[in-house]
Scaffold this motif. Structure first.
Motif, mmCIF file in Angstrom:
data_model
loop_
_atom_site.group_PDB
_atom_site.id
_atom_site.type_symbol
_atom_site.label_atom_id
_atom_site.label_comp_id
_atom_site.label_asym_id
_atom_site.label_seq_id
_atom_site.Cartn_x
_atom_site.Cartn_y
_atom_site.Cartn_z
ATOM 1 N N ARG A 91 0.817 -1.202 0.000
ATOM 2 C CA ARG A 91 0.000 0.000 0.000
ATOM 3 C C ARG A 91 0.860 1.265 0.000
ATOM 4 O O ARG A 91 1.991 1.271 0.485
ATOM 5 N N ALA A 92 0.294 2.339 -0.531
ATOM 6 C CA ALA A 92 0.988 3.625 -0.538
ATOM 7 C C ALA A 92 1.340 4.022 0.892
ATOM 8 O O ALA A 92 0.498 3.928 1.798
ATOM 9 N N GLY A 93 2.575 4.424 1.107
ATOM 10 C CA GLY A 93 3.037 4.815 2.430
ATOM 11 C C GLY A 93 3.596 3.683 3.261
ATOM 12 O O GLY A 93 4.137 3.912 4.347
ATOM 13 N N SER A 94 3.488 2.445 2.762
ATOM 14 C CA SER A 94 4.005 1.309 3.523
ATOM 15 C C SER A 94 5.493 1.130 3.280
ATOM 16 O O SER A 94 6.046 1.574 2.271
ATOM 17 N N LYS A 95 6.148 0.471 4.224
ATOM 18 C CA LYS A 95 7.575 0.213 4.127
ATOM 19 C C LYS A 95 7.827 -1.287 4.014
ATOM 20 O O LYS A 95 7.130 -2.087 4.627
ATOM 21 N N LEU A 96 8.805 -1.630 3.220
ATOM 22 C CA LEU A 96 9.261 -3.012 3.100
ATOM 23 C C LEU A 96 10.676 -3.068 3.646
ATOM 24 O O LEU A 96 11.583 -2.418 3.113
ATOM 25 N N SER A 97 10.866 -3.819 4.718
ATOM 26 C CA SER A 97 12.186 -3.966 5.315
ATOM 27 C C SER A 97 12.654 -5.399 5.115
ATOM 28 O O SER A 97 12.038 -6.347 5.616
ATOM 29 N N VAL A 98 13.712 -5.571 4.340
ATOM 30 C CA VAL A 98 14.278 -6.884 4.066
ATOM 31 C C VAL A 98 15.514 -7.046 4.939
ATOM 32 O O VAL A 98 16.455 -6.258 4.845
ATOM 33 N N GLY A 99 15.508 -8.064 5.805
ATOM 34 C CA GLY A 99 16.606 -8.248 6.748
ATOM 35 C C GLY A 99 17.783 -9.009 6.169
ATOM 36 O O GLY A 99 18.188 -8.802 5.022
ATOM 37 N N ARG A 100 18.291 -9.930 6.943
ATOM 38 C CA ARG A 100 19.451 -10.723 6.543
ATOM 39 C C ARG A 100 19.000 -12.037 5.913
ATOM 40 O O ARG A 100 17.994 -12.618 6.305
ATOM 41 N N ALA A 101 19.754 -12.518 4.935
ATOM 42 C CA ALA A 101 19.432 -13.785 4.281
ATOM 43 C C ALA A 101 19.644 -14.942 5.248
ATOM 44 O O ALA A 101 20.655 -15.004 5.940
ATOM 45 N N VAL A 102 18.679 -15.853 5.295
ATOM 46 C CA VAL A 102 18.789 -17.039 6.136
ATOM 47 C C VAL A 102 18.933 -18.309 5.297
ATOM 48 O O VAL A 102 19.304 -19.355 5.811
ATOM 49 N N ARG A 103 18.668 -18.210 4.032
ATOM 50 C CA ARG A 103 18.847 -19.330 3.100
ATOM 51 C C ARG A 103 19.072 -18.754 1.712
ATOM 52 O O ARG A 103 18.241 -17.999 1.217
ATOM 53 N N GLY A 104 20.204 -19.073 1.114
ATOM 54 C CA GLY A 104 20.572 -18.443 -0.134
ATOM 55 C C GLY A 104 21.265 -17.117 0.114
ATOM 56 O O GLY A 104 21.527 -16.723 1.260
ATOM 57 N N ALA A 105 21.572 -16.401 -0.974
ATOM 58 C CA ALA A 105 22.326 -15.152 -0.851
ATOM 59 C C ALA A 105 21.701 -13.985 -1.602
ATOM 60 O O ALA A 105 21.947 -12.833 -1.245
#
Length: 322
Positions: A91-105
């Protein structure tokens, strides 16, 4: 329509399938390290397979969506609450925070309609060694704004079957992620394989190699038993994606997407095309084991990989009613 970079992550770049047809000029194709995950991410948002997406490496970014945007994250599994391997409406105004990889790179974040990026030599891919393509030829930085090419997110999300809130009740298969390590990587004998003695030849296929911290998009340096060769330098010759060179140190280097087009180190092996995307999902410290195969087996592996990807793409198209 755009998305804003609040945190860039370790190495986040714009990548598509690369710029082909220029190796005679010294320019490698580059492009996505894992082209299978790129194709799946694009299919999930209704794009053609080669549309430019964000390649996210090991530690992901934080992004702010300024408009409703249909997105998909495919490839490596990262910490964070965002759904993997399925389309989702941010949605407009939302944030996507992608952390650290736990499987793969590496994971690929595709948006419906793609990004508005000016192509260079027919591609939007970021070529870091040459500092061109993508967003000013570099990785994303805090404050960058990526404009979107089309305003089609709501329309495509509405067309999806079996929705579940802002996402869906199904997912695409993770075709390139390692189930366990060391992964088995098929390779054929390289041009200079016979110039290594029997001990080095055996060591190459017997050793469990570890991806060194110095690895990057140009090549993965492999730690293990050094491979000794009397003459470690040759006349420069052509190299390609998946070539395994052996420099004087004896530590092999598997050439990846941004590889140089020629090299003066002996090439002991060539990784089969079907396994290159799987190798691309190895982070520093991950392990692999080479398995000798014939050219015929390499062809069969490539066909099998293509059939599995095609089947996944057809299943996704069906969910859009195509």
């Amino acid at each position: 329509m755009s998305l804003r970079v609040l945190r860039p992550g370790l190495l986040t770049t714009v990548q598509d399938r690369g710029r082909h047809g220029h190796q005679h000029l010294g320019l490698s194709p580059g492009g996505a390290m894992d082209t299978v995950a790129l194709a799946l991410a694009n299919a999930l948002v209704g794009n053609p397979p080669g549309v430019a997406a964000l390649e996210i490496t090991v530690i992901g970014p934080e992004l702010l969506f300024e408009e409703d945007t249909l997105v998909a994250l495919c490839g490596a599994e990262f910490l964070g609450g965002f759904p993997h391997n399925r389309p989702a409406l941010a949605r407009a105004g939302s944030k996507l925070s992608v952390g650290r990889a736990v499987r793969g790179a590496r994971a690929y974040l595709a948006v419906a309609g793609g990004f508005w990026i000016e192509p260079v030599l027919g591609s939007c891919s970021t070529y870091l060694p040459g500092a061109f393509g993508g967003l000013d030829g570099r990785a994303l930085r805090h404050g960058d704004v990526l404009p979107l090419a089309e305003n089609c997110s709501k329309e495509r999300f509405a067309a999806l079957k079996r929705k579940n809130g802002l996402s869906v009740r199904w997912s695409a298969p993770p075709l390139t992620l390692p189930d366990r390590e060391p992964i088995v990587v098929h390779a054929i004998e390289g041009q200079h394989f016979a110039s290594f003695d029997a001990t080095a030849q055996r060591a190459f296929f017997d050793t469990v190699w570890r991806v060194a911290p110095e690895s990057n998009r140009m090549g993965f340096r492999l730690d293990g038993a050094p491979l000794v060769r009397a003459d470690s330098e040759i006349l420069s010759g052509p190299t390609c994606l998946g070539s395994v060179q052996v420099p004087p140190s004896g530590a092999p280097i598997a050439l990846m997407a941004d590889h140089q087009t020629t090299g003066g180190y002996p090439r002991i092996a060539e990784i089969v095309a079907a396994d290159v995307p799987r190798v691309a999902q190895l982070a520093p410290g991950a392990t692999l084991h080479f398995a000798l195969c014939s050219l015929q087996t390499a062809r069969e592996l490539r066909l099998d990989a293509k059939l599995r990807l095609d089947a996944a793409l057809r299943s996704i198209a069906w969910e859009y009613g195509a």
